[in-house]
Motif scaffolding. Structure first.
Motif, short mmCIF file in Angstrom:
data_model
loop_
_atom_site.label_atom_id
_atom_site.label_comp_id
_atom_site.label_asym_id
_atom_site.label_seq_id
_atom_site.Cartn_x
_atom_site.Cartn_y
_atom_site.Cartn_z
N PHE A 74 56.09 74.86 47.87
CA PHE A 74 55.18 75.75 47.69
C PHE A 74 53.84 75.08 47.39
O PHE A 74 52.81 75.83 47.41
CB PHE A 74 55.49 76.31 46.59
CG PHE A 74 54.57 77.82 46.44
CD1 PHE A 74 54.86 79.02 47.18
CD2 PHE A 74 53.68 77.82 45.19
CE1 PHE A 74 54.27 80.08 46.81
CE2 PHE A 74 52.98 79.14 45.07
CZ PHE A 74 53.19 79.97 46.04
N GLY A 75 53.84 73.72 48.10
CA GLY A 75 52.57 73.03 47.85
C GLY A 75 51.34 73.31 48.87
O GLY A 75 50.28 73.14 48.39
N GLY A 76 51.63 73.94 49.75
CA GLY A 76 50.32 74.51 50.73
C GLY A 76 49.91 75.70 50.21
O GLY A 76 48.97 76.23 50.97
N CYS A 77 50.32 75.94 49.24
CA CYS A 77 49.78 77.45 48.54
C CYS A 77 49.22 77.20 47.24
O CYS A 77 48.98 78.18 46.54
CB CYS A 77 50.81 78.60 48.63
SG CYS A 77 51.91 78.82 49.88
N MET A 78 48.73 76.19 46.78
CA MET A 78 48.08 75.94 45.62
C MET A 78 47.09 76.91 44.99
O MET A 78 46.12 76.86 45.87
CB MET A 78 47.79 74.36 45.21
CG MET A 78 49.01 73.49 45.29
SD MET A 78 49.85 73.56 44.02
CE MET A 78 48.79 73.16 42.52
N LEU A 79 47.25 77.51 44.04
CA LEU A 79 46.23 78.45 43.57
C LEU A 79 45.81 79.72 44.77
O LEU A 79 45.33 80.47 44.26
CB LEU A 79 44.90 77.85 43.27
CG LEU A 79 44.90 76.95 42.00
CD1 LEU A 79 43.58 76.32 41.93
CD2 LEU A 79 45.35 77.68 40.91
N GLY A 80 46.46 79.62 45.60
CA GLY A 80 46.36 80.49 46.76
C GLY A 80 45.08 80.60 47.56
O GLY A 80 45.12 81.08 48.62
N GLN A 81 44.00 80.30 46.97
CA GLN A 81 42.66 80.14 47.75
C GLN A 81 41.48 79.21 47.11
O GLN A 81 42.09 78.53 45.97
CB GLN A 81 41.98 81.60 47.66
CG GLN A 81 42.13 82.16 46.15
CD GLN A 81 41.32 83.45 46.28
OE1 GLN A 81 40.87 83.86 46.73
NE2 GLN A 81 41.95 84.41 45.28
N LEU A 82 40.56 79.02 47.98
CA LEU A 82 39.75 78.10 47.60
C LEU A 82 40.09 76.41 47.22
O LEU A 82 39.39 76.09 46.69
CB LEU A 82 39.08 78.49 46.07
CG LEU A 82 38.20 79.79 46.55
CD1 LEU A 82 37.13 80.30 45.18
CD2 LEU A 82 37.28 79.89 47.62
N CYS A 83 41.33 76.17 47.93
CA CYS A 83 41.59 74.86 47.62
C CYS A 83 41.52 74.28 49.29
O CYS A 83 42.14 74.79 50.04
CB CYS A 83 43.05 74.71 47.36
SG CYS A 83 43.62 72.96 46.96
N PRO A 84 40.72 73.16 49.43
CA PRO A 84 40.42 72.84 50.78
C PRO A 84 41.81 72.28 51.40
O PRO A 84 42.83 71.61 50.74
CB PRO A 84 39.60 71.70 50.65
CG PRO A 84 38.57 72.13 49.59
CD PRO A 84 39.75 72.77 48.43
N PRO A 85 41.99 72.55 52.66
CA PRO A 85 43.29 72.43 53.22
C PRO A 85 43.86 71.01 53.32
O PRO A 85 44.92 70.87 53.30
CB PRO A 85 43.16 72.94 54.73
CG PRO A 85 42.05 73.83 54.82
CD PRO A 85 41.22 73.25 53.49
N ASP B 100 31.86 85.67 44.85
CA ASP B 100 31.53 85.82 46.27
C ASP B 100 32.60 85.21 47.21
O ASP B 100 33.11 85.58 48.18
CB ASP B 100 30.31 85.57 46.63
CG ASP B 100 29.40 86.36 45.97
OD1 ASP B 100 29.61 87.69 46.05
OD2 ASP B 100 28.19 85.99 46.02
N ALA B 101 32.82 84.02 46.78
CA ALA B 101 33.85 83.12 47.40
C ALA B 101 35.36 83.52 47.25
O ALA B 101 36.13 83.56 48.19
CB ALA B 101 33.85 81.68 46.99
N LEU B 102 35.77 84.13 46.05
CA LEU B 102 37.00 84.53 45.98
C LEU B 102 37.21 85.96 46.69
O LEU B 102 38.22 86.33 47.29
CB LEU B 102 37.29 84.86 44.34
CG LEU B 102 37.31 83.97 43.49
CD1 LEU B 102 37.56 84.08 42.21
CD2 LEU B 102 38.60 82.96 43.70
N SER B 103 36.13 86.82 47.15
CA SER B 103 36.29 87.99 47.80
C SER B 103 35.84 87.84 49.28
O SER B 103 35.81 88.71 49.84
CB SER B 103 35.39 88.81 47.13
OG SER B 103 34.03 88.74 47.13
N PHE B 104 35.71 86.41 49.73
CA PHE B 104 34.93 86.48 50.98
C PHE B 104 35.96 87.02 52.02
O PHE B 104 35.44 87.64 52.93
CB PHE B 104 34.92 84.83 51.21
CG PHE B 104 34.41 84.47 52.64
CD1 PHE B 104 32.97 84.54 53.01
CD2 PHE B 104 35.57 83.95 53.64
CE1 PHE B 104 32.80 84.00 54.42
CE2 PHE B 104 35.06 83.49 54.94
CZ PHE B 104 33.62 83.58 55.31
N VAL B 105 37.07 86.81 52.01
CA VAL B 105 38.10 87.19 52.84
C VAL B 105 38.37 88.68 53.08
O VAL B 105 38.30 89.59 54.12
CB VAL B 105 39.36 86.51 52.99
CG1 VAL B 105 40.58 87.12 53.80
CG2 VAL B 105 39.21 85.10 53.51
#
Length: 462
Positions: free
Chosen positions: A188-199, A421-426
């Motif tokens: 599940f490591g590629g989903c840490m926090l779901g968002q705003l974590c650089p790839p 704003d960042a969290l709601s960007f998508v």
């Protein structure tokens, strides 16, 4: 209808049954015939509803994996509360696999799981031993998680305990190979926090957790990555993850599993389905074999079975259309990119800390070599910060002690308004297609919570 039977048999009397199919082989065969495997995020505490949900999703597309998501009480080993809720008629947010008897759980699966429809147990636990014991008792052998990804975002369990718990669980699962099974474990490591974590960090943690599984004896593994804010950056990330998997996982049946965007979801039906289709196209373009879908209801409530079925069909059709229309474009190695360079630097830094990967992960977080932005867990250094740059890519503004070199946007810190704003960007980008005359409903309270407390709403609500 078989009524719920509580109080699962004691672990000392557990009987492990031979498993009739291999999760990894099912995915590989589907990919070989050009089908993207699609999978819902679904779990119910009512056995009849759980069975009905599995049956409904089974025939939704050419290649579907069934999901039994575990409830939040079971995730933290609080079976007593799960049983009290069930006895009081209070629905849970998942299937309490360790509280129902094996008889009840087998009834849910009987005639549903077969060679064309494997079922994966999803849970979100830093203490997964009882869960993996219970799934093995049912003849199941596919689950997911990891010592980092199912610890830091979900509570305050010490990372030391999570590493130990996951080591025991991985060794138990690997031991099932002696029964003729080929157990499968997804990072599940590629989903840490779901968002705003650089790839780069997502790819590194996913690769490190996969290597952790491999060193514990598992030979069927999938590596996760969650769709983020920029399609080109996401393509680079998945190619980077594939390259690392090929280097780190010899003699292993592995594949990439992509997650449709896990942050604040579009509130409009048009926007949500468009985002789902974009994730299916990303999977096709990057060679991902499996896609975890989201529905048109994600921004508002837990989806119904019907909405999950629709999402599976929409994703499968989008993947098929995109595969048929795709024109191969000759190019250099697609993994030779900035995301791979960043992930490779992080992986190498961790592996150089200790020959024991569990100890290396503990040292990496203690020294800040791995540092998840906006993660409040006590074992996370908390010195890194990220932002969305002008091109829509995730970038670092602070890297703490991570070995990543110069940072272009260093010092740019998000205000509270900037964070929202960042969290709601998508969400805003995909809802923007609405006519201006159409008013949008305000975000529900659950959607206004920070990402760290909202991800995986259906799977493991806090």
């Amino acid at each position: 209808m078989t009524p719920p039977v509580l109080a699962a048999a004691p672990e000392s009397r557990t009987t492990v049954h031979r498993r009739p199919l291999s999760f990894g082989r099912f995915v590989a065969e589907a990919q070989g015939r050009g089908a993207l495997v699609v999978q819902p995020r679904m779990g119910f505490s009512d056995p009849a509803l759980m069975r009905a949900g599995l049956l409904a999703t089974k025939g939704a597309a050419d290649a579907v994996v069934g999901t039994m998501t575990i409830d939040s009480y079971t995730r933290v080993s609080d079976e007593a509360s799960a049983v009290r809720a069930l006895n009081s008629g209070v629905p849970l947010n998942g299937f309490p696999i360790t509280s129902y008897s094996p008889h009840t759980s087998r009834w849910v699966l009987d005639g549903v799981r077969d060679a064309g429809f494997p079922v994966q147990i999803r849970h979100g636990s830093a203490r997964p031993q009882r869960i993996v014991t219970a799934l093995a008792r049912l003849g199941l052998d596919a689950t997911e998680g990891g010592p980092v990804s199912y610890c830091l975002p979900y509570g305050r369990t010490p990372l030391l305990d999570s590493v130990r718990n996951w080591q025991e669980s991985c060794e138990f699962l690997a031991g099932l190979r002696g029964t003729g099974a080929e157990p499968h474990l997804e990072t599940f490591g590629g989903c840490m926090l779901g968002q705003l974590c650089p790839p780069g960090l997502l790819v590194a943690i996913s690769a490190l957790e996969a290597l952790f599984f491999h060193r514990a004896g598992l030979r069927s593994i999938s590596l996760s990555y969650a769709q983020q804010t920029n399609a080109a950056q996401d393509r680079d990330a998945v190619h980077a993850l594939r390259r690392l998997a090929g280097e780190l996982l010899p003699d292993t049946d592995w594949h990439i599993v992509l997650y449709t965007y896990m942050g604040l979801y579009p509130q409009t039906r048009r926007g949500s389905l468009d985002l789902l289709e974009r994730s299916a196209e990303l999977a096709v373009e990057t060679g991902a074999a499996r896609l975890i879908v989201k529905t048109a209801a994600e921004a508002h409530r837990i989806p119904t079975v019907t909405e999950n079925v629709e999402a599976l069909r929409v994703a499968a059709r989008a993947a098929s259309r995109h595969r048929a229309a795709a024109v191969p474009v000759p190019r250099t190695d697609p993994a030779d990119n900035a995301v791979h360079a960043e992930a490779r630097a992080l992986v190498d830094a961790v592996l150089n800390l200790d020959d024991d990967l569990g100890q290396a992960l503990l040292k990496a977080f203690a020294r800040g070599y791995l540092d998840v932005p906006f993660c409040l867990h006590p074992d996370n250094a908390g010195r890194s910060r990220s932002l969305i740059d002008g091109s829509g890519r995730l970038a670092w503004s602070e890297i703490g002690a991570m070995p990543l070199g110069p940072v272009r946007d260093r010092g740019r810190r998000l205000t509270a308004a900037g964070l929202f704003d960042a969290l709601s960007f998508v969400q805003r980008r995909h809802d923007r297609t609405l006519p201006s005359s159409v008013s949008r409903p305000p975000l529900p309270p659950a959607a206004r919570r920070p990402a760290a407390h909202r991800q995986h709403t259906q799977e493991v609500a806090p």
